[in-house]
Design a protein around this motif. Sequence first.
Motif, short mmCIF file in Angstrom:
data_model
loop_
_atom_site.label_atom_id
_atom_site.label_comp_id
_atom_site.label_asym_id
_atom_site.label_seq_id
_atom_site.Cartn_x
_atom_site.Cartn_y
_atom_site.Cartn_z
N VAL A 148 -4.69 61.48 66.66
CA VAL A 148 -5.70 60.82 65.83
C VAL A 148 -7.09 61.21 66.28
N GLU A 149 -7.32 61.20 67.59
CA GLU A 149 -8.63 61.59 68.09
C GLU A 149 -8.93 63.05 67.78
N GLN A 150 -7.88 63.88 67.77
CA GLN A 150 -8.09 65.29 67.42
C GLN A 150 -8.55 65.41 65.96
N VAL A 151 -7.89 64.72 65.07
CA VAL A 151 -8.28 64.78 63.66
C VAL A 151 -9.70 64.29 63.47
N ARG A 210 -2.60 55.28 52.89
CA ARG A 210 -2.72 55.93 51.59
C ARG A 210 -3.11 57.39 51.76
N TYR A 211 -3.86 57.66 52.81
CA TYR A 211 -4.40 59.00 53.03
C TYR A 211 -3.87 59.56 54.34
N ALA A 212 -3.72 60.87 54.38
CA ALA A 212 -3.36 61.57 55.61
C ALA A 212 -4.26 62.79 55.72
N VAL A 213 -4.75 63.04 56.92
CA VAL A 213 -5.51 64.26 57.18
C VAL A 213 -4.77 65.02 58.28
N ALA A 214 -4.44 66.27 57.97
CA ALA A 214 -3.77 67.14 58.94
C ALA A 214 -4.78 68.16 59.45
N SER A 215 -4.83 68.30 60.76
CA SER A 215 -5.67 69.32 61.39
C SER A 215 -4.73 70.44 61.84
N VAL A 216 -4.95 71.65 61.32
CA VAL A 216 -4.02 72.76 61.53
C VAL A 216 -4.69 73.82 62.39
N ARG A 217 -4.01 74.20 63.48
CA ARG A 217 -4.46 75.28 64.34
C ARG A 217 -3.37 76.35 64.36
N ALA A 218 -3.69 77.51 63.85
CA ALA A 218 -2.69 78.58 63.77
C ALA A 218 -3.38 79.93 63.84
N GLU A 219 -2.65 80.91 64.37
CA GLU A 219 -3.20 82.26 64.48
C GLU A 219 -3.29 82.93 63.11
N SER A 220 -2.36 82.61 62.21
CA SER A 220 -2.35 83.20 60.88
C SER A 220 -2.04 82.10 59.86
N ALA A 221 -1.96 82.50 58.61
CA ALA A 221 -1.82 81.52 57.53
C ALA A 221 -0.56 80.68 57.68
N VAL A 222 -0.66 79.43 57.21
CA VAL A 222 0.42 78.45 57.30
C VAL A 222 0.63 77.82 55.92
N ARG A 223 1.88 77.64 55.56
CA ARG A 223 2.20 76.85 54.36
C ARG A 223 2.71 75.49 54.85
N LEU A 224 2.09 74.44 54.35
CA LEU A 224 2.38 73.09 54.85
C LEU A 224 2.73 72.17 53.69
N ARG A 225 3.78 71.40 53.87
CA ARG A 225 4.14 70.32 52.95
C ARG A 225 4.27 69.04 53.75
N VAL A 226 3.73 67.97 53.20
CA VAL A 226 3.77 66.66 53.84
C VAL A 226 4.37 65.66 52.86
N ALA A 227 5.24 64.81 53.34
CA ALA A 227 5.82 63.75 52.53
C ALA A 227 6.07 62.54 53.43
N VAL A 228 6.26 61.40 52.81
CA VAL A 228 6.64 60.18 53.52
C VAL A 228 7.95 59.68 52.94
N ARG A 229 8.96 59.56 53.78
CA ARG A 229 10.23 58.97 53.38
C ARG A 229 10.14 57.48 53.66
N GLU A 230 10.02 56.70 52.61
CA GLU A 230 9.79 55.27 52.81
C GLU A 230 11.00 54.62 53.47
#
Length: 826
Positions: free
Chosen positions: A252-255, A354-374
């Motif tokens: 959280v602190e990183q984001v 309601r909201y999520a913020v992802a901070s991404v650190r990668a050497e090259s491009a990344v494809r990301l999917r996020v979901a919540v399983r209630e």
Amino acid sequence: MPYRWDAKWVWLGDTGHRPGLLAGAVDPAVYDRFVLLRRAFDLTEVPGEAVLRAVANSRLVVWVNGHEVARGPVRSDARSTRCELVAVAEQLRPGRNAVAVLARYYGVPTAWWLPTPVTLGLGGGAVAAELRLGDGEVIATDERWRALAGDAWAPGPPSFEDGTGFLREMVDARQLPAGWTEADFDDAAWPRAEPIDPRNDGYLGVLEPPSDPFGRLPPRPIPQLSGDDRRPRRAVVVPTAAAVSPAADDPVEQVLADQRAAVLSATRPALPADGSVEVPGGSPQLVAFDFGETVAGTVRLDVEGPTGTRIDVALGEELDDDGLLVAEFAHAGLRYTARGADDGYESFDPLGGRYAVASVRAESAVRLRVAVRERLFPRARVPSAPFRCSDELLNEVFAIGLRTVELCSQDAYIDCPTREARAWTGDFVVHQSVHLATAEDWSLARWNPVLADTPRSDGMLPMAVCSNLGGGPLEGSYIPDWALHWIRAVRNLMRYTGDRELVASLLAGCERVLRWFVPYRGPDGLLAEVPGWVLIDWSAVPVAGTSAALNALWARALRDLEQMAEWLGDGHRASWARNLRHDVATGFEVFWEPERALYRDHRVAGAVRPAASRHTNAAAICAAIVPAERLAGLAATLADRSLLAHSAPAFERLGTGDLAAGADLVAHGNPEPSWDQQRWILEAQPFFRYVVHDALAEAGRADLVADACRDWGRCVRAGERTWPETWVGGSHCHGWSSTPTRDLVVYTLGVQPAEPGFARARVAPALGDLAWAEGTAPTPHGPLWVRADAESGRLAIDSPVPLDVEWGGEQRQLGPGRHELRSATS
């Protein structure tokens, strides 16, 4: 299932337990530890029956052949731990099979778990699981199971400053074998599980559960949590201006740090149809997700990117003007470091926002999917709509309340899924009431009062159940009036379930709570100078000295005990409660002000102060300590919006982000009233409105309740899709604010028990200004359907039980079945 398990307690590595002479201890440095366990076996054919049971200190997830079958245990007092018990024959197959367990030992108090008492052998990390097959074979944890220390997870920092007690979850998938829950995974190189000797004083050498300190280990009292997969409706990519130093131990602190370096003028591409986001490599990138409404459950990440890609995720309830998380509302966090292939991960514990913020650190491009399983209590709704009426606003208010309670119904009724996830002792009376009025499955409504029946040595209940607030080292924190709302929840069980054994088992606890107040009675029969955090609700109700609101709530609880005791044939308890309530009624006259025809809020140093609130007057009506000739006038006063002052100082400060000032008001009390006390009456916040609406009905004005529920329209107009904690701020998803969903069924549609257990039902529609209303309420005997039409004067009922009906000024008694009535005036 046999009482004695075949399984042994097992772990791998340091459990944190340290033996002693007569009792053990736990090492505070050993916390937030994981262990992976599995056992492969062969079947020539699938048995007709296969049952798995499992338990852990603190939590576990169980898979059979890669299919998740159990997640628990449910929160409970450590000495009353519940096991997971599930039928799993459908997940088995001929040939190779495997049971896999992931267990987490918290070690430190959280918002939903307290450390267990410690014996000579148990108190730290421990797991027991067994699969019992129909032919008598048992696959039980022992040294034949393979185990792997959960070194992939780094212990998260216990977070107590924001009051949540969350543990961040941080996993490095490079150390986590892909596919380890599957049957064909090769675990030959894994060490063997290490059995634990569960010794205690007077030990008889039995290695298998049940064992102290966990109790009998009965099955969980509620179904497995379930729900839909929720995907974001919108996402944008925001680059950062410069590389921000990675935070070692807090996603959280990183984001939040990366948000401060965000390039806010950058183009923000929208979320594509497949729900994935392309994130450039190089400098850190932020991806801001909007789910469109509050969601709660386990967070699922699907990542396609290079080895070592690090993704920090923070969830929250509010965004700032730049579309990024407001720091004060970002509480839940997850960190994932990618292995570079087969990268899919689901968080161990549920999170919410309601909201999520992802901070991404990668050497090259990344494809990301996020979901919540209630992961929610599976609210089995009655076959048709629980409620609808001629007012679309009220239909929306009803539906939003259902969704809010759904999100706040997990392994207990919790305050909110987005911040604390704490089971407060008083809050849940509203959640429970909504379930009793709208849901077929009452197992959580029955379980939560039992869960909360964990009195301190003096009889008072902690303010939150199995929680770092009100338990463990913070046991000194309590809210006396919250225990009185718990008694109302026990009374609800009497009225709706009619379960004599259940209510009788809780009656002594109700008496203990009420007796806790007795030493604070004065010669006039009133409580005075009661210690603890007398909250009432978040409104600025004066409670110093002799609090009228607290006395009225105590008298209401005495009335509840009196009714339950009489029903159970316990004349002594009934008489004791009746006499005390009579004394309160006599002394309560000191608060009556004839000029304004209402009760004032408190007396200090012998003088009754002028402040008055809805709280005091409503609770007094519900306690039946108001003379009958005053009821009509008080009901009209309670319903008059033009008289109301609005003040909730703590949340007025918190709403500006001033957490320190808000916390100071919680710790030291509200300031003196700032409104004209001779003119205005303090409004109740959403939680206490359940008492206000009860009072309107008790005073014979249930017809005013539907219009009162329109007050929630302000939240609808503000765009809320779940109910906020107060009228002015706080959490955006608080179950205690959902009383209209109960009241539109119970008072407007008019369906409630006439006798305990719905031996008879009462149907007394009170539509107010509505043209019509209809809906279906659950009973233990089947659904009860009602449609009331004010314009035609028609009332249609289909009931499985006998009825007491009030309609059109007439009272009738009817048998079960379908009935069509017309009012005499139509």
